[in-house]
Design a protein around this motif. Structure first.
Motif, PDB file in Angstrom:
ATOM      1  N   PRO A  79      34.185  44.411 -79.080  1.00  0.00           N
ATOM      2  CA  PRO A  79      33.467  43.132 -79.102  1.00  0.00           C
ATOM      3  C   PRO A  79      33.258  42.668 -80.539  1.00  0.00           C
ATOM      4  CG  PRO A  79      31.945  44.926 -78.649  1.00  0.00           C
ATOM      5  CD  PRO A  79      33.322  45.525 -78.687  1.00  0.00           C
ATOM      6  N   VAL A  80      33.451  41.367 -80.756  1.00  0.00           N
ATOM      7  CA  VAL A  80      33.211  40.750 -82.056  1.00  0.00           C
ATOM      8  C   VAL A  80      31.807  40.164 -82.053  1.00  0.00           C
ATOM      9  CG1 VAL A  80      33.921  38.887 -83.616  1.00  0.00           C
ATOM     10  CG2 VAL A  80      35.661  40.244 -82.415  1.00  0.00           C
ATOM     11  N   ILE A  81      31.082  40.387 -83.133  1.00  0.00           N
ATOM     12  CA  ILE A  81      29.736  39.839 -83.281  1.00  0.00           C
ATOM     13  C   ILE A  81      29.865  38.480 -83.954  1.00  0.00           C
ATOM     14  CG2 ILE A  81      27.481  40.146 -84.360  1.00  0.00           C
ATOM     15  CD1 ILE A  81      28.009  43.171 -84.233  1.00  0.00           C
ATOM     16  N   GLY A  82      29.419  37.435 -83.286  1.00  0.00           N
ATOM     17  CA  GLY A  82      29.497  36.095 -83.861  1.00  0.00           C
ATOM     18  C   GLY A  82      30.911  35.548 -83.849  1.00  0.00           C
ATOM     19  N   GLN A  83      31.201  34.693 -84.803  1.00  0.00           N
ATOM     20  CA  GLN A  83      32.488  34.007 -84.872  1.00  0.00           C
ATOM     21  C   GLN A  83      33.299  34.503 -86.068  1.00  0.00           C
ATOM     22  OE1 GLN A  83      33.341  31.543 -82.471  1.00  0.00           O
ATOM     23  NE2 GLN A  83      31.522  32.434 -81.543  1.00  0.00           N
ATOM     24  N   PRO A  84      34.614  34.643 -85.919  1.00  0.00           N
ATOM     25  CA  PRO A  84      35.459  34.980 -87.071  1.00  0.00           C
ATOM     26  C   PRO A  84      35.409  33.847 -88.106  1.00  0.00           C
ATOM     27  CG  PRO A  84      36.650  35.249 -85.008  1.00  0.00           C
ATOM     28  CD  PRO A  84      35.379  34.546 -84.686  1.00  0.00           C
ATOM     29  N   VAL A  85      35.628  34.219 -89.358  1.00  0.00           N
ATOM     30  CA  VAL A  85      35.675  33.254 -90.452  1.00  0.00           C
ATOM     31  C   VAL A  85      37.095  33.232 -91.005  1.00  0.00           C
ATOM     32  CG1 VAL A  85      34.816  32.653 -92.738  1.00  0.00           C
ATOM     33  CG2 VAL A  85      33.261  33.616 -91.009  1.00  0.00           C
ATOM     34  N   LYS A  86      37.699  32.054 -90.999  1.00  0.00           N
ATOM     35  CA  LYS A  86      39.062  31.911 -91.502  1.00  0.00           C
ATOM     36  C   LYS A  86      39.034  31.754 -93.014  1.00  0.00           C
ATOM     37  CE  LYS A  86      43.066  28.891 -91.150  1.00  0.00           C
ATOM     38  NZ  LYS A  86      43.545  27.626 -90.629  1.00  0.00           N
ATOM     39  N   GLY A  87      39.929  32.479 -93.688  1.00  0.00           N
ATOM     40  CA  GLY A  87      40.040  32.388 -95.136  1.00  0.00           C
ATOM     41  C   GLY A  87      41.495  32.349 -95.550  1.00  0.00           C
ATOM     42  N   THR A  88      41.739  32.538 -96.827  1.00  0.00           N
ATOM     43  CA  THR A  88      43.091  32.517 -97.373  1.00  0.00           C
ATOM     44  C   THR A  88      43.302  33.756 -98.218  1.00  0.00           C
ATOM     45  OG1 THR A  88      43.020  30.099 -97.446  1.00  0.00           O
ATOM     46  CG2 THR A  88      44.721  31.172 -98.743  1.00  0.00           C
TER      47      THR A  88
END
Length: 134
Positions: A123-132
């Motif tokens: 399970p993932v906590i919260g939302q993923p953050v997209k980066g570079t």
């Protein structure tokens, strides 16, 4: 037909588990949303109320078990929250996804005459953050 620029072919990925990588063990990684969709029909047959809720996420992996590899690391960290940095295609300028998972217990062992593998969903906590990637 020409190839799509920037298409991702699943090789050369990178997965950091709280700063450690086990790429020689991992054969599959998948970050999956579950987005609840709600629809309600009204008494007017031509009218439907529709909306979506925020997604919840899971991170699924498949790996070959190895001495001091990912399976052992997961066993030692079960129940902990760990940061994952997933880069589906390595290289500067490519997307990265950073998120926190809860490590769950994974199966250990396998069938005679084959590599012992493990599939697990975290399970993932919260939302993923997209980066570079740099």
């Amino acid at each position: 037909m020409p190839n799509v620029a920037g298409a991702i072919f699943s090789k050369n990925a990178s997965i950091s588990w709280d700063g450690q990588e086990f790429l020689g063990n991992t054969t599959m990684a998948l970050l999956t949303p579950d987005t609840p969709i709600t629809q309600e029909r009204t008494l007017d047959p031509g009218y439907v109320l529709s909306d979506v809720d925020d997604p919840t996420w899971t991170f699924q992996i498949r790996a070959v078990q190895a001495q001091d590899g990912l399976t052992d690391w997961l066993f030692e960290h079960q129940g902990e929250e760990v940061e994952i940095v997933y880069t589906p295609k390595r290289g500067a300028g490519n997307n990265t996804y950073t998120f926190t998972i809860v490590v769950t217990a994974v199966p250990i062992g396998g069938e005679r005459g084959s590599f012992a593998t493990v599939e697990a969903t975290f399970p993932v906590i919260g939302q993923p953050v997209k980066g570079t990637a740099v």
